[in-house]
Design an enzyme around this catalytic site. Sequence first.
Site, PDB file in Angstrom:
ATOM      1  N   TRP A 155     -22.520  -9.977 -84.252  1.00 63.27           N
ATOM      2  CA  TRP A 155     -22.847  -8.922 -85.207  1.00 63.27           C
ATOM      3  C   TRP A 155     -23.760  -7.856 -84.607  1.00 63.27           C
ATOM      4  CZ3 TRP A 155     -27.994  -9.202 -84.968  1.00 63.27           C
ATOM      5  CH2 TRP A 155     -28.538 -10.445 -84.624  1.00 63.27           C
ATOM      6  N   ASN A 156     -24.367  -8.110 -83.435  1.00 60.98           N
ATOM      7  CA  ASN A 156     -25.391  -7.144 -82.976  1.00 60.98           C
ATOM      8  C   ASN A 156     -24.796  -5.860 -82.395  1.00 60.98           C
ATOM      9  OD1 ASN A 156     -24.570  -8.593 -80.727  1.00 60.98           O
ATOM     10  ND2 ASN A 156     -26.593  -8.701 -79.788  1.00 60.98           N
ATOM     11  N   PRO A 180     -14.147 -11.067 -85.349  1.00 61.93           N
ATOM     12  CA  PRO A 180     -15.522 -10.543 -85.349  1.00 61.93           C
ATOM     13  C   PRO A 180     -16.413 -11.380 -86.256  1.00 61.93           C
ATOM     14  CG  PRO A 180     -14.098  -9.152 -86.705  1.00 61.93           C
ATOM     15  CD  PRO A 180     -13.226 -10.266 -86.191  1.00 61.93           C
ATOM     16  N   ALA A 181     -17.720 -11.268 -86.068  1.00 66.35           N
ATOM     17  CA  ALA A 181     -18.664 -11.983 -86.928  1.00 66.35           C
ATOM     18  C   ALA A 181     -18.429 -11.598 -88.387  1.00 66.35           C
ATOM     19  CB  ALA A 181     -20.091 -11.625 -86.517  1.00 66.35           C
ATOM     20  N   GLY A 233     -22.352 -14.379 -77.773  1.00 63.42           N
ATOM     21  CA  GLY A 233     -23.157 -14.953 -78.852  1.00 63.42           C
ATOM     22  C   GLY A 233     -24.196 -15.894 -78.281  1.00 63.42           C
ATOM     23  N   SER A 234     -24.599 -16.859 -79.085  1.00 68.90           N
ATOM     24  CA  SER A 234     -25.696 -17.743 -78.661  1.00 68.90           C
ATOM     25  C   SER A 234     -25.214 -18.757 -77.628  1.00 68.90           C
ATOM     26  CB  SER A 234     -26.272 -18.463 -79.875  1.00 68.90           C
ATOM     27  OG  SER A 234     -25.274 -19.289 -80.438  1.00 68.90           O
ATOM     28  N   GLU A 255     -20.767 -14.415 -72.576  1.00 62.77           N
ATOM     29  CA  GLU A 255     -21.976 -13.575 -72.537  1.00 62.77           C
ATOM     30  C   GLU A 255     -22.931 -14.196 -73.542  1.00 62.77           C
ATOM     31  OE1 GLU A 255     -22.421 -11.273 -70.481  1.00 62.77           O
ATOM     32  OE2 GLU A 255     -20.426 -10.587 -69.880  1.00 62.77           O
ATOM     33  N   LEU A 256     -23.915 -14.962 -73.060  1.00 58.34           N
ATOM     34  CA  LEU A 256     -24.722 -15.771 -73.979  1.00 58.34           C
ATOM     35  C   LEU A 256     -26.157 -15.241 -74.083  1.00 58.34           C
ATOM     36  CD1 LEU A 256     -23.211 -19.186 -72.826  1.00 58.34           C
ATOM     37  CD2 LEU A 256     -22.437 -17.686 -74.665  1.00 58.34           C
ATOM     38  N   CYS A 289     -29.037  -9.015 -76.476  1.00 62.50           N
ATOM     39  CA  CYS A 289     -29.190 -10.131 -75.533  1.00 62.50           C
ATOM     40  C   CYS A 289     -29.958  -9.711 -74.287  1.00 62.50           C
ATOM     41  CB  CYS A 289     -27.830 -10.699 -75.166  1.00 62.50           C
ATOM     42  SG  CYS A 289     -26.668  -9.434 -74.680  1.00 62.50           S
ATOM     43  N   GLU A 386     -35.425 -17.275 -77.173  1.00 64.47           N
ATOM     44  CA  GLU A 386     -34.891 -15.916 -77.329  1.00 64.47           C
ATOM     45  C   GLU A 386     -35.358 -15.424 -78.702  1.00 64.47           C
ATOM     46  OE1 GLU A 386     -30.572 -15.482 -77.492  1.00 64.47           O
ATOM     47  OE2 GLU A 386     -30.765 -13.543 -76.485  1.00 64.47           O
ATOM     48  N   GLU A 463     -18.462  -8.175 -67.464  1.00 62.98           N
ATOM     49  CA  GLU A 463     -17.731  -7.218 -68.301  1.00 62.98           C
ATOM     50  C   GLU A 463     -18.102  -5.809 -67.869  1.00 62.98           C
ATOM     51  OE1 GLU A 463     -16.842  -9.716 -72.299  1.00 62.98           O
ATOM     52  OE2 GLU A 463     -18.644  -8.500 -72.360  1.00 62.98           O
TER      53      GLU A 463
HETATM   54  N1  NDP Z   1     -25.677 -12.734 -76.554  1.00 62.61           N
HETATM   55  C1  NDP Z   1     -25.742 -12.013 -77.666  1.00 62.61           C
HETATM   56  O1  NDP Z   1     -25.498 -10.805 -77.693  1.00 62.61           O
HETATM   57  C2  NDP Z   1     -26.054 -12.698 -78.938  1.00 62.61           C
HETATM   58  C3  NDP Z   1     -26.962 -13.739 -78.998  1.00 62.61           C
HETATM   59  N2  NDP Z   1     -27.254 -14.316 -80.190  1.00 62.61           N
HETATM   60  C4  NDP Z   1     -28.301 -15.365 -80.232  1.00 62.61           C
HETATM   61  O2  NDP Z   1     -27.938 -16.339 -81.173  1.00 62.61           O
HETATM   62  C5  NDP Z   1     -28.914 -16.460 -82.199  1.00 62.61           C
HETATM   63  C6  NDP Z   1     -28.250 -16.811 -83.483  1.00 62.61           C
HETATM   64  O3  NDP Z   1     -27.378 -15.754 -83.921  1.00 62.61           O
HETATM   65  P1  NDP Z   1     -25.980 -16.125 -84.532  1.00 62.61           P
HETATM   66  O4  NDP Z   1     -25.334 -14.986 -85.179  1.00 62.61           O
HETATM   67  O5  NDP Z   1     -26.167 -17.350 -85.350  1.00 62.61           O
HETATM   68  O6  NDP Z   1     -25.160 -16.421 -83.185  1.00 62.61           O
HETATM   69  P2  NDP Z   1     -23.854 -17.261 -83.051  1.00 62.61           P
HETATM   70  O7  NDP Z   1     -23.665 -17.630 -81.646  1.00 62.61           O
HETATM   71  O8  NDP Z   1     -23.866 -18.346 -84.088  1.00 62.61           O
HETATM   72  O9  NDP Z   1     -22.709 -16.214 -83.513  1.00 62.61           O
HETATM   73  C7  NDP Z   1     -21.993 -15.399 -82.639  1.00 62.61           C
HETATM   74  C8  NDP Z   1     -20.513 -15.391 -83.021  1.00 62.61           C
HETATM   75  O10 NDP Z   1     -19.992 -16.715 -82.957  1.00 62.61           O
HETATM   76  C9  NDP Z   1     -19.399 -17.072 -84.204  1.00 62.61           C
HETATM   77  N3  NDP Z   1     -19.548 -18.513 -84.365  1.00 62.61           N
HETATM   78  C10 NDP Z   1     -20.651 -19.190 -84.771  1.00 62.61           C
HETATM   79  N4  NDP Z   1     -20.405 -20.517 -84.748  1.00 62.61           N
HETATM   80  C11 NDP Z   1     -19.127 -20.677 -84.324  1.00 62.61           C
HETATM   81  C12 NDP Z   1     -18.282 -21.806 -84.108  1.00 62.61           C
HETATM   82  N5  NDP Z   1     -18.700 -23.051 -84.305  1.00 62.61           N
HETATM   83  N6  NDP Z   1     -17.021 -21.593 -83.676  1.00 62.61           N
HETATM   84  C13 NDP Z   1     -16.573 -20.340 -83.463  1.00 62.61           C
HETATM   85  N7  NDP Z   1     -17.318 -19.225 -83.665  1.00 62.61           N
HETATM   86  C14 NDP Z   1     -18.588 -19.404 -84.084  1.00 62.61           C
HETATM   87  C15 NDP Z   1     -20.127 -16.235 -85.211  1.00 62.61           C
HETATM   88  O11 NDP Z   1     -19.368 -16.097 -86.381  1.00 62.61           O
HETATM   89  P3  NDP Z   1     -20.078 -15.954 -87.820  1.00 62.61           P
HETATM   90  O12 NDP Z   1     -21.229 -15.033 -87.606  1.00 62.61           O
HETATM   91  O13 NDP Z   1     -19.011 -15.372 -88.654  1.00 62.61           O
HETATM   92  O14 NDP Z   1     -20.491 -17.328 -88.234  1.00 62.61           O
HETATM   93  C16 NDP Z   1     -20.249 -14.930 -84.448  1.00 62.61           C
HETATM   94  O15 NDP Z   1     -19.020 -14.269 -84.480  1.00 62.61           O
HETATM   95  C17 NDP Z   1     -29.627 -15.115 -82.195  1.00 62.61           C
HETATM   96  O16 NDP Z   1     -30.881 -15.196 -82.758  1.00 62.61           O
HETATM   97  C18 NDP Z   1     -29.643 -14.835 -80.719  1.00 62.61           C
HETATM   98  O17 NDP Z   1     -30.676 -15.569 -80.135  1.00 62.61           O
HETATM   99  C19 NDP Z   1     -26.614 -13.917 -81.328  1.00 62.61           C
HETATM  100  C20 NDP Z   1     -25.699 -12.913 -81.332  1.00 62.61           C
HETATM  101  C21 NDP Z   1     -25.388 -12.193 -80.131  1.00 62.61           C
HETATM  102  O1  LIG Z   2     -24.505  -6.391 -74.640  1.00 62.48           O
HETATM  103  C1  LIG Z   2     -24.698  -5.196 -74.333  1.00 62.48           C
HETATM  104  O2  LIG Z   2     -23.835  -4.445 -73.905  1.00 62.48           O
HETATM  105  C2  LIG Z   2     -26.079  -4.650 -74.461  1.00 62.48           C
HETATM  106  O3  LIG Z   2     -26.897  -5.513 -75.147  1.00 62.48           O
HETATM  107  C3  LIG Z   2     -26.012  -3.284 -74.998  1.00 62.48           C
HETATM  108  S1  LIG Z   2     -27.530  -2.568 -74.894  1.00 62.48           S
HETATM  109  O4  LIG Z   2     -28.445  -3.331 -75.738  1.00 62.48           O
HETATM  110  O5  LIG Z   2     -28.009  -2.634 -73.518  1.00 62.48           O
HETATM  111  O6  LIG Z   2     -27.412  -1.190 -75.352  1.00 62.48           O
END
Ligand code: NDP
Ligand SMILES: O=C(O)[C@H](O)CS(=O)(=O)O
Length: 485
Positions: A155-156, A180-181, A233-234, A255-256, A289, A386, A463
């Site tokens: 979602w970010n 997507p989220a 995501g996480s 990309e975690l 991230c 994080e 990427e």
């Molecule tokens: N690297 C990055 O850019 C990101 C890192 N994070 C980190 O993660 C923490 C928690 O955020 P959160 O949104 O909960 O991150 P998540 O990793 O839970 O979510 C990221 C994506 O994965 C999906 N997802 C979650 N659980 C599953 C699953 N079991 N199977 C398949 N898809 C899944 C979510 O869908 P849905 O939201 O619909 O449940 C969303 O689309 C943040 O505080 C941050 O630390 C979070 C987002 C981005």
């Molecule tokens: O994941 C990315 O591409 C970056 O987080 C974008 S930004 O935060 O550097 O603008």
Amino acid sequence: MEAINNVNLVKTQSYINGQWYASEEKFSVSNPANQQVIATLDDAGCAGVASAIAAAKSAFKSWSATSANERAKLLRRWYELMMEHQDDLASILTQEQGKPLAEAKGEIAYGAAFLEWFAEEAKRVYGDTIPAPSGDKRIVVVKQPVGVVAAVTPWNFPNAMIARKAAAALAAGCTFVVRPAQLTPLSALAMAELAEQAGIPAGVFNVVVGEDSRGMGKLLTESPDVAKFTFTGSTAVGKQLIAQCASTVKKVSMELGGNAPFIVFDDADLDAAVQGAIASKYRNAGQTCVCANRFLVQKGVYQAFSEKLAKAVAELKMGDGLAEGVAIGPMISEQAKHDVDKLVKASVEQGASVLCGGEADAAGSQFYQATIMTGVTNDMPIAKNEIFGPVAPLIMFDDEQQALAMANDTEYGLAAYFYTRDIGRVWRVAEGLEYGMVGINEGIISNAAAPFGGVKQSGNGREGSHYGLDDYTEIKYLCMGGLSA
Ligand SMILES: NC(=O)C1=CN([C@@H]2O[C@H](COP(=O)(O)OP(=O)(O)OC[C@H]3O[C@@H](n4cnc5c(N)ncnc54)[C@H](OP(=O)(O)O)[C@@H]3O)[C@@H](O)[C@H]2O)C=CC1
Ligand SMILES: O=C(O)[C@H](O)CS(=O)(=O)O
């Protein structure tokens, strides 16, 4: 939804095989600035995912056979349409995600840049010839698209995280399914509308929206018809998805999470460091991230840096991202706000102090004040986790060796930053940091030309840049024999 000129961009159904996909099940999306429902969408669920995979599989044959020029033309057109609709796309993004409108516009341009970049790279998927060990043979290497690519995005960055993956996949000749989220599906669907207008054929780019992240994710990771899975995501969820992908030995890229150190040495240009710190820490309310997570500041400039940073932070206006002059929007959820507050309070209990902020903000139920903490140590919760929120913890260090040891003392390895004017130190520290990306006297490092990605538990794969195509192609070796006269 407010402030949209072209309402045709607001879609509430999944886009599968070139069609808008209706469903009886519904879910709603709210504006994180005020919790008002902005759209009610059809939930395509697992049935939608299955249809999208089937459509992508069937479209792969013809899409992978199109010329690179043709794919480049369509990606370029998609890029142009994104830029033509930048204002509306940004407005949708701000209303579902919360970031200030100027930042949202920046994200649309950033996402579109990947379409432009990979439109150009599509024409450069070169192979190779290798001298053979005997004269009657020739060795030729060709690159082919991997097949159907499945993606789960966060979602970010509701636009750019999809654009960065889809652009590379489509350029290579792969077809694409993204989930997507659930909090930010509208930006993804607006992209689908523009993909259709650009002339991307049915089945090549599919967006499936719904609430069942686990079930939909299971299908995307376990389907034998999906050749590659890509996730942002996480780290916790990434690990689970990698395990699911093992059952069909998919190619994966991840990309975690990150825990970026931002190191300020005694000889740094402090004003530049503060400017970099503000950009790196507080954009998207700290929810990226690559956001600076820990500020490691050398003893001699600790006081001066903290004072200058506090002055700059005091000028950041907090509020609804659509309002004029707002620099920090809401957190993505109330839970996210509580999680950040918990890290702050737990670290205060362990001896840290709050220089400014440190509380939920009166702007609304999902706002957290821009915060600076001093007296932090590298083993406190605010430094080990994080944060994903607008909190800058300042940790003091004595010398370069100690700074490097502290910076690398984490399981993460995505982005790191440091400020110094000593050229010898620039090389020593850049080489010593165990991170995939390093900003040197720079707080903003992301762009389409650069390879984005991490090491250690921050993931794998890159990427963007010309490396970004590698994850979407397979290398095939052709051995031609019997060539002797
Ligand atoms: N690297 C990055 O850019 C990101 C890192 N994070 C980190 O993660 C923490 C928690 O955020 P959160 O949104 O909960 O991150 P998540 O990793 O839970 O979510 C990221 C994506 O994965 C999906 N997802 C979650 N659980 C599953 C699953 N079991 N199977 C398949 N898809 C899944 C979510 O869908 P849905 O939201 O619909 O449940 C969303 O689309 C943040 O505080 C941050 O630390 C979070 C987002 C981005
Ligand atoms: O994941 C990315 O591409 C970056 O987080 C974008 S930004 O935060 O550097 O603008």
